[in-house]
Design a protein around this motif. Structure first.
Motif, PDB file in Angstrom:
ATOM      1  N   TYR A   1       0.871  -1.171   0.000  1.00  0.00           N
ATOM      2  CA  TYR A   1       0.000   0.000   0.000  1.00  0.00           C
ATOM      3  C   TYR A   1       0.905   1.217   0.000  1.00  0.00           C
ATOM      4  CZ  TYR A   1      -4.661  -1.988   0.946  1.00  0.00           C
ATOM      5  OH  TYR A   1      -5.867  -2.623   0.857  1.00  0.00           O
TER       6      TYR A   1
ATOM      7  N   ARG B   1       0.492   4.150   0.916  1.00  0.00           N
ATOM      8  CA  ARG B   1       0.509   5.033   2.089  1.00  0.00           C
ATOM      9  C   ARG B   1       1.583   4.659   3.097  1.00  0.00           C
ATOM     10  NH1 ARG B   1      -3.308   5.142   7.107  1.00  0.00           N
ATOM     11  NH2 ARG B   1      -1.332   6.005   7.796  1.00  0.00           N
ATOM     12  N   TRP B   2       1.810   3.350   3.291  1.00  0.00           N
ATOM     13  CA  TRP B   2       2.753   2.957   4.338  1.00  0.00           C
ATOM     14  C   TRP B   2       4.193   3.309   3.964  1.00  0.00           C
ATOM     15  CZ3 TRP B   2       0.144   2.640   8.453  1.00  0.00           C
ATOM     16  CH2 TRP B   2      -1.139   2.069   8.459  1.00  0.00           C
TER      17      TRP B   2
ATOM     18  N   ASP C   1      -1.172   4.706  13.715  1.00  0.00           N
ATOM     19  CA  ASP C   1      -2.373   4.548  12.890  1.00  0.00           C
ATOM     20  C   ASP C   1      -3.282   3.403  13.342  1.00  0.00           C
ATOM     21  OD1 ASP C   1      -3.650   5.754  10.353  1.00  0.00           O
ATOM     22  OD2 ASP C   1      -3.855   3.592  10.069  1.00  0.00           O
ATOM     23  N   ARG C   2      -2.698   2.241  13.654  1.00  0.00           N
ATOM     24  CA  ARG C   2      -3.481   1.080  14.079  1.00  0.00           C
ATOM     25  C   ARG C   2      -3.211   0.819  15.563  1.00  0.00           C
ATOM     26  NH1 ARG C   2      -1.882  -2.987   9.094  1.00  0.00           N
ATOM     27  NH2 ARG C   2      -3.161  -1.970   7.502  1.00  0.00           N
TER      28      ARG C   2
ATOM     29  N   ASP D   1      -7.153  -5.872  11.940  1.00  0.00           N
ATOM     30  CA  ASP D   1      -6.815  -4.452  12.052  1.00  0.00           C
ATOM     31  C   ASP D   1      -7.940  -3.754  12.814  1.00  0.00           C
ATOM     32  OD1 ASP D   1      -6.399  -1.739  11.743  1.00  0.00           O
ATOM     33  OD2 ASP D   1      -6.050  -1.828   9.585  1.00  0.00           O
TER      34      ASP D   1
ATOM     35  N   ASN E   1      -8.690  -0.829  13.156  1.00  0.00           N
ATOM     36  CA  ASN E   1      -9.338   0.257  12.420  1.00  0.00           C
ATOM     37  C   ASN E   1     -10.516  -0.227  11.597  1.00  0.00           C
ATOM     38  OD1 ASN E   1      -7.436   2.012  13.334  1.00  0.00           O
ATOM     39  ND2 ASN E   1      -6.283   2.156  11.418  1.00  0.00           N
TER      40      ASN E   1
ATOM     41  N   PHE F   1     -14.055   1.735  10.880  1.00  0.00           N
ATOM     42  CA  PHE F   1     -14.484   2.212   9.560  1.00  0.00           C
ATOM     43  C   PHE F   1     -15.880   1.662   9.239  1.00  0.00           C
ATOM     44  CE2 PHE F   1      -9.720   1.853   8.199  1.00  0.00           C
ATOM     45  CZ  PHE F   1      -9.431   3.054   8.827  1.00  0.00           C
TER      46      PHE F   1
ATOM     47  N   TRP G   1      -6.389  -6.905   4.011  1.00  0.00           N
ATOM     48  CA  TRP G   1      -6.628  -5.783   3.092  1.00  0.00           C
ATOM     49  C   TRP G   1      -6.158  -6.105   1.668  1.00  0.00           C
ATOM     50  CZ3 TRP G   1      -9.172  -1.411   4.754  1.00  0.00           C
ATOM     51  CH2 TRP G   1      -9.188  -1.138   6.126  1.00  0.00           C
TER      52      TRP G   1
ATOM     53  N   ALA H   1     -10.843   1.042   1.269  1.00  0.00           N
ATOM     54  CA  ALA H   1      -9.479   1.522   1.003  1.00  0.00           C
ATOM     55  C   ALA H   1      -9.232   1.474  -0.499  1.00  0.00           C
ATOM     56  CB  ALA H   1      -8.451   0.657   1.725  1.00  0.00           C
TER      57      ALA H   1
ATOM     58  N   GLN I   1     -10.395   5.116   0.304  1.00  0.00           N
ATOM     59  CA  GLN I   1      -9.682   5.729   1.434  1.00  0.00           C
ATOM     60  C   GLN I   1      -8.198   5.783   1.118  1.00  0.00           C
ATOM     61  OE1 GLN I   1      -8.896   5.294   6.214  1.00  0.00           O
ATOM     62  NE2 GLN I   1      -9.812   3.528   5.238  1.00  0.00           N
ATOM     63  N   ASP I   2      -7.556   6.828   1.498  1.00  0.00           N
ATOM     64  CA  ASP I   2      -6.100   7.040   1.461  1.00  0.00           C
ATOM     65  C   ASP I   2      -5.631   7.989   0.371  1.00  0.00           C
ATOM     66  OD1 ASP I   2      -5.620   5.393   3.628  1.00  0.00           O
ATOM     67  OD2 ASP I   2      -5.115   3.633   2.419  1.00  0.00           O
TER      68      ASP I   2
ATOM     69  N   LYS J   1      -6.311  11.225   4.219  1.00  0.00           N
ATOM     70  CA  LYS J   1      -5.748  11.321   5.559  1.00  0.00           C
ATOM     71  C   LYS J   1      -4.319  11.808   5.362  1.00  0.00           C
ATOM     72  CE  LYS J   1      -6.439   7.031   6.932  1.00  0.00           C
ATOM     73  NZ  LYS J   1      -6.819   5.846   7.727  1.00  0.00           N
TER      74      LYS J   1
END
Ligand code: BGC
Length: 386
Positions: free
Chosen positions: A57, A59-60, A133-134, A192, A194, A198, A232, A262, A292-293, A313
């Motif tokens: 992903y 984002r990470w 985050d998590r 997760d 989160n 969500f 995910w 996501a 998302q992201d 985010k």
């Protein structure tokens, strides 16, 4: 404990300085503080371990790099590791950060329940742990949590689906449109923490419309356990969408929208929909898909009228908060929490710093992402960062 930590860092630094003066700097690696533990990297540099879940992903990768940069600006040493979404890899990485003598840990967990023994070891070595985050669950030894308002992410996704369908407008007002609209639901990974936030936020938002018949879920799959996406994984979401299309939408039932939690999952779902000839754009009949992201691939799809929305985010701000929290701990202070109620990890409520989120439809790309230098217009159009 925090003060003890500060004292130990200072004491270790002082001991080291004295040691260097006395014996010409030999013995590096012998460990700085006898009782300090957290300052045990054997020199006077502060060292922070940063454990990120995966590089699949986008984002990470950004999160990892932003946190590293912020810590390095403070003059800290950084051990940044990504774990390929593999739990044993992550536990090993954290173990070796601890034995390597880090002064603080910043951890975005893969499985929020799998790190208890690592956190016990960190506590024994007086190393503060910041969940990134998590939330890390089932451990007393999580000292702080930096995240976004995860329930609000879900609410925003629910509202984005309603808006994409035309049930509410940009101000959140009901338009009077009653459908009925057929939708399907997807959630994130059950391990997760989160993912539940969500899904709950989204379902609380959609429930009145499911109750009054504006929305229908023809598959009947509305429970988290039925719609969750292990780890995910994009492919898993794509497969489930393909199966739903075969099982439920084969006989002419129209699908209008999909709640996707996501961006990579959104893209898997869109691939499945286009694969049976839907779309290719929303204008041409592709169902409305959330996200998302604000990943660059999805921002391009939103710009091109394919994906309907995403939730932005700003991970630059999250990285900043994590860096500030690490610095506070290293200096023997408490980080700045703005929520001390929401995140019960099963053992205790973890003091948290929650950041706000923003919904992005096509018209928001410029003000929210381009004007704030998150992406350039060129990157948006190419669907690729430079
Ligand atoms: C994060 C999301 C991300 C998801 C999958 C969640 O914990 O909050 O931003 O999309 O993990 O990586």
């Amino acid at each position: 404990m925090r003060l003890a930590k500060k004292m130990s860092v200072l004491a270790a630094g002082a001991a080291l300085t004295l040691g260097l003066a006395a014996c010409g700097g030999s013995g590096a690696g012998a460990g700085g503080g006898a009782e300090g533990g957290g300052a045990g990297n054997g020199d006077d540099e502060v060292k922070v371990g940063v454990a990120m879940p995966t590089q699949t992903y986008e984002r990470w990768i950004q999160d990892g790099n932003n946190v590293k940069e912020g810590l390095e600006e403070l003059g800290y040493d950084v051990d940044l590791q990504f774990a390929n979404d593999d739990i044993p890899t992550q536990t090993q990485q954290i173990d070796s950060m601890i034995t390597g003598g880090v002064d603080a840990l910043i951890i975005a967990s893969i499985d929020g329940t799998a790190l208890t023994s690592q956190l016990d070891a960190a506590a024994a070595a007086n190393i503060p742990v910041i969940a990134y985050d998590r939330l890390i669950r089932d451990s007393e030894n999580v000292d702080f949590y930096v995240t976004f308002d995860n329930y609000e992410v879900g609410v925003a996704q629910g509202n984005a689906l309603l808006r994409g369908l035309g049930v509410i407008d940009a101000d959140g007002e009901k338009t009077g449109e009653k459908g009925p609209f057929n939708i399907e639901l997807f959630a994130g990974s059950p391990d997760d923490n989160n993912a539940g936030f969500f899904f709950d936020g989204a379902m609380d938002t959609l429930k009145p419309y499911l109750d009054d018949g504006t929305l229908k879920v023809p598959s009947g799959q509305t429970k988290f356990g039925q719609v969750a996406t292990q780890r995910w994984e994009q492919e898993t979401a794509q497969k489930r969408m393909e199966n739903l299309l075969t099982s439920t939408y084969n006989g002419g039932t129209k699908l209008d929208g999909v709640l996707a939690p996501a961006d990579p999952l959104s893209r898997g779902i869109i691939t499945a929909l286009q694969g049976v000839g839907m779309g290719p754009t929303i204008e041409k009949g592709l169902p409305v898909v959330t996200g998302q992201d604000a990943e660059i691939d999805s921002i391009k799809l939103i710009n091109d009228g394919v994906q309907s929305s995403t939730i932005f985010k700003d991970t630059r701000n999250l990285a900043d908060e994590a860096v500030k929290a690490a610095q506070a701990f290293v200096e023997g202070e408490e980080p700045d929490a703005n929520d001390t109620e929401t995140y019960d990890n099963g053992v205790k409520v973890v003091p948290s710093h929650l950041l706000p989120i923003q919904t992005v439809f096509k018209e928001d790309i410029k003000p929210v992402l381009v004007d704030t230098d998150y992406y350039t217009q060129d990157e948006v159009e190419k669907g690729q960062t430079d």
